[in-house]
Design a protein around this motif. Structure first.
Motif, PDB file in Angstrom:
ATOM      1  N   ARG A  64     -16.445  -1.158  -1.000  1.00 28.30           N
ATOM      2  CA  ARG A  64     -15.013  -1.116  -0.692  1.00 28.30           C
ATOM      3  C   ARG A  64     -14.565  -2.432  -0.078  1.00 28.30           C
ATOM      4  NH1 ARG A  64     -14.075   3.528   3.233  1.00 28.30           N
ATOM      5  NH2 ARG A  64     -12.023   2.574   3.335  1.00 28.30           N
ATOM      6  N   ARG A  65     -15.345  -2.934   0.879  1.00 29.10           N
ATOM      7  CA  ARG A  65     -14.979  -4.190   1.536  1.00 29.10           C
ATOM      8  C   ARG A  65     -14.973  -5.341   0.541  1.00 29.10           C
ATOM      9  NH1 ARG A  65     -18.843  -6.224   6.235  1.00 29.10           N
ATOM     10  NH2 ARG A  65     -20.214  -6.381   4.420  1.00 29.10           N
ATOM     11  N   ASP A  95      -8.229   2.560   7.100  1.00 26.64           N
ATOM     12  CA  ASP A  95      -8.674   1.182   7.254  1.00 26.64           C
ATOM     13  C   ASP A  95      -8.222   0.321   6.086  1.00 26.64           C
ATOM     14  OD1 ASP A  95     -10.507   2.688   5.636  1.00 26.64           O
ATOM     15  OD2 ASP A  95     -11.959   1.068   5.808  1.00 26.64           O
ATOM     16  N   GLU A  96      -8.149   0.899   4.879  1.00 24.73           N
ATOM     17  CA  GLU A  96      -7.643   0.144   3.743  1.00 24.73           C
ATOM     18  C   GLU A  96      -6.147  -0.111   3.878  1.00 24.73           C
ATOM     19  OE1 GLU A  96     -10.688   1.219   0.114  1.00 24.73           O
ATOM     20  OE2 GLU A  96      -8.651   1.983   0.023  1.00 24.73           O
ATOM     21  N   THR A 107      -3.893   4.689  -1.471  1.00 22.90           N
ATOM     22  CA  THR A 107      -5.128   5.001  -0.758  1.00 22.90           C
ATOM     23  C   THR A 107      -4.881   6.138   0.211  1.00 22.90           C
ATOM     24  OG1 THR A 107      -6.886   4.086   0.647  1.00 22.90           O
ATOM     25  CG2 THR A 107      -4.658   3.314   1.071  1.00 22.90           C
ATOM     26  N   ARG A 153      -5.147  -3.101   5.795  1.00 26.86           N
ATOM     27  CA  ARG A 153      -5.374  -4.406   5.166  1.00 26.86           C
ATOM     28  C   ARG A 153      -4.151  -4.893   4.388  1.00 26.86           C
ATOM     29  NH1 ARG A 153     -10.967  -5.837   3.973  1.00 26.86           N
ATOM     30  NH2 ARG A 153     -12.407  -4.352   4.922  1.00 26.86           N
ATOM     31  N   CYS A 154      -3.242  -3.988   4.039  1.00 28.19           N
ATOM     32  CA  CYS A 154      -2.117  -4.342   3.166  1.00 28.19           C
ATOM     33  C   CYS A 154      -1.102  -5.229   3.901  1.00 28.19           C
ATOM     34  CB  CYS A 154      -1.417  -3.077   2.678  1.00 28.19           C
ATOM     35  SG  CYS A 154      -2.462  -1.998   1.675  1.00 28.19           S
ATOM     36  N   TYR A 193      -7.281   6.090   2.767  1.00 29.94           N
ATOM     37  CA  TYR A 193      -8.120   5.532   3.828  1.00 29.94           C
ATOM     38  C   TYR A 193      -7.266   4.689   4.778  1.00 29.94           C
ATOM     39  CZ  TYR A 193     -12.143   6.693   0.851  1.00 29.94           C
ATOM     40  OH  TYR A 193     -13.080   7.345   0.101  1.00 29.94           O
ATOM     41  N   TRP A 225     -11.888  -5.221  -1.708  1.00 28.13           N
ATOM     42  CA  TRP A 225     -10.661  -5.719  -1.086  1.00 28.13           C
ATOM     43  C   TRP A 225     -10.637  -7.240  -0.985  1.00 28.13           C
ATOM     44  CZ3 TRP A 225      -5.986  -3.890   0.388  1.00 28.13           C
ATOM     45  CH2 TRP A 225      -5.770  -2.526   0.154  1.00 28.13           C
ATOM     46  N   GLY A 249       0.797  -1.217   0.000  1.00 29.19           N
ATOM     47  CA  GLY A 249       0.000   0.000   0.000  1.00 29.19           C
ATOM     48  C   GLY A 249       0.826   1.261   0.000  1.00 29.19           C
ATOM     49  N   THR A 287     -10.968   2.956  -4.699  1.00 30.79           N
ATOM     50  CA  THR A 287     -12.252   2.908  -3.996  1.00 30.79           C
ATOM     51  C   THR A 287     -12.751   4.286  -3.574  1.00 30.79           C
ATOM     52  OG1 THR A 287     -11.208   2.619  -1.826  1.00 30.79           O
ATOM     53  CG2 THR A 287     -11.697   0.620  -3.081  1.00 30.79           C
TER      54      THR A 287
END
Length: 308
Positions: free
Chosen positions: A172-173, A197-198, A193, A201-202, A195, A176, A35, A164
């Motif tokens: 978005r969810r 929260d995104e 991104t 996730r990376c 975001y 991913w 990310g 997204t």
């Protein structure tokens, strides 16, 4: 290194007097979701465009999938997919017409072309709207079509530039989850991104600000580096408490979240919880340590305190 999909050294890009990307060193492992986290204007898109071979670096070097850039940009393009922030397909063509056009551009054989299009229509829930004009689709539907188009030719490396930004949280969810399916199948993904929260996730993450690489590593590693430096305060008068805190030495940031105040303390402050208790000297307040999140990491990194 064969286990790296992307490796850059001192990657730099200027536009006249503007230093858009400032000597960035990256090491992106194959098969991971990597990310780019940063605000608008941080250099994310410019860096991606250099790594795609679309922009020539002003200085520095880059190797992508074993290809040296910019010299070997042309053979690299056959191995990468690129999904831009804005919907870049033809709005006056149907879903199927868009995919067929791109399949021809990528040189897919006719039989493989139709099989691949059908596979993607089913995988990304586009079968029922295969004859719908792209311009008449919702944001989430367009996003799925754009992703299907970016991976139509089965790229080894996929670049996604804030993909997204125009869809709701549910889409978005779901998006991913599709990225993790691709990663599990061996595709390397670099996604930008803004975001938090995104970014969490990376598999790994780079934080960019004003063209500089401020920090990189796994989200857990970056957050654990701030252990004991994040303090949570609850109680009455939090707005006034914040004003008091920002006058104290060593306070990097203070932001209210619901009924609590989240405080990031500088690394030179010893025993941050005790320091804040003594400084505030208010029995009505509860002061305790909190687990760092990526917003804390970003604040620390962009103030030059986080390390890679």
């Amino acid at each position: 290194m064969t286990d790296l999909a992307i490796q850059t050294t001192g990657l730099t890009r200027r536009f006249g007097d503007l230093l858009a990307v400032d000597s960035v060193d990256l090491a992106v492992p194959r098969g991971q979701i990597y990310g780019f986290l940063g605000p608008n204007g941080s250099g994310k898109t410019t860096t991606i465009r250099m790594l795609c071979g679309l922009l020539t670096p002003t200085a520095g070097s880059a190797a992508v999938l074993g290809h040296t850039l910019p010299q070997q940009a042309e053979p690299l393009r056959r191995q990468i997919g690129y999904m831009t922030q804005k919907f870049s397909l033809f709005e006056d063509l149907t879903v199927t017409e868009n995919l067929r056009f791109l399949a021809r551009i990528h040189g897919l054989p006719r039989l493989d072309r139709e099989n691949r299009i059908q596979e993607l229509l089913e995988r990304y829930a586009l079968e029922e709207m295969r004859n719908r004009l792209a311009g008449a689709m919702s944001g989430g539907q367009r996003q799925r079509l754009a992703l299907a188009s970016a991976i139509l030719h089965r790229p080894t490396l996929l670049f996604l530039d804030e993909p997204t930004s125009a869809v709701d949280p549910e889409n978005r969810r779901d998006f991913w989850e599709k990225l993790f399916d691709l990663s599990d199948a061996g595709t390397t993904i670099l996604v930008s991104t803004h975001y938090m929260d995104e970014a969490e996730r990376c598999h790994q993450l780079a934080i960019l600000d004003l063209g500089r690489l401020c920090a990189q590593g796994t989200p857990d590693h970056l957050m654990s580096a701030l252990e004991q430096r994040v303090v949570e305060i609850t109680g009455p008068g939090l707005r006034a408490v914040k004003e008091t805190l920002m006058q104290l030495p060593g306070i990097e940031s203070a932001a209210q979240q619901g009924l609590s105040l989240r405080v990031l303390v500088g690394d030179k402050v010893r025993a941050p919880v005790n320091f804040l208790r003594q400084s505030l000297n208010d029995d009505a307040l509860t002061v305790g340590a909190a687990r760092a999140n990526l917003e804390d990491v970003f604040v620390a990194a962009t103030r030059g305190e986080a390390s890679s």
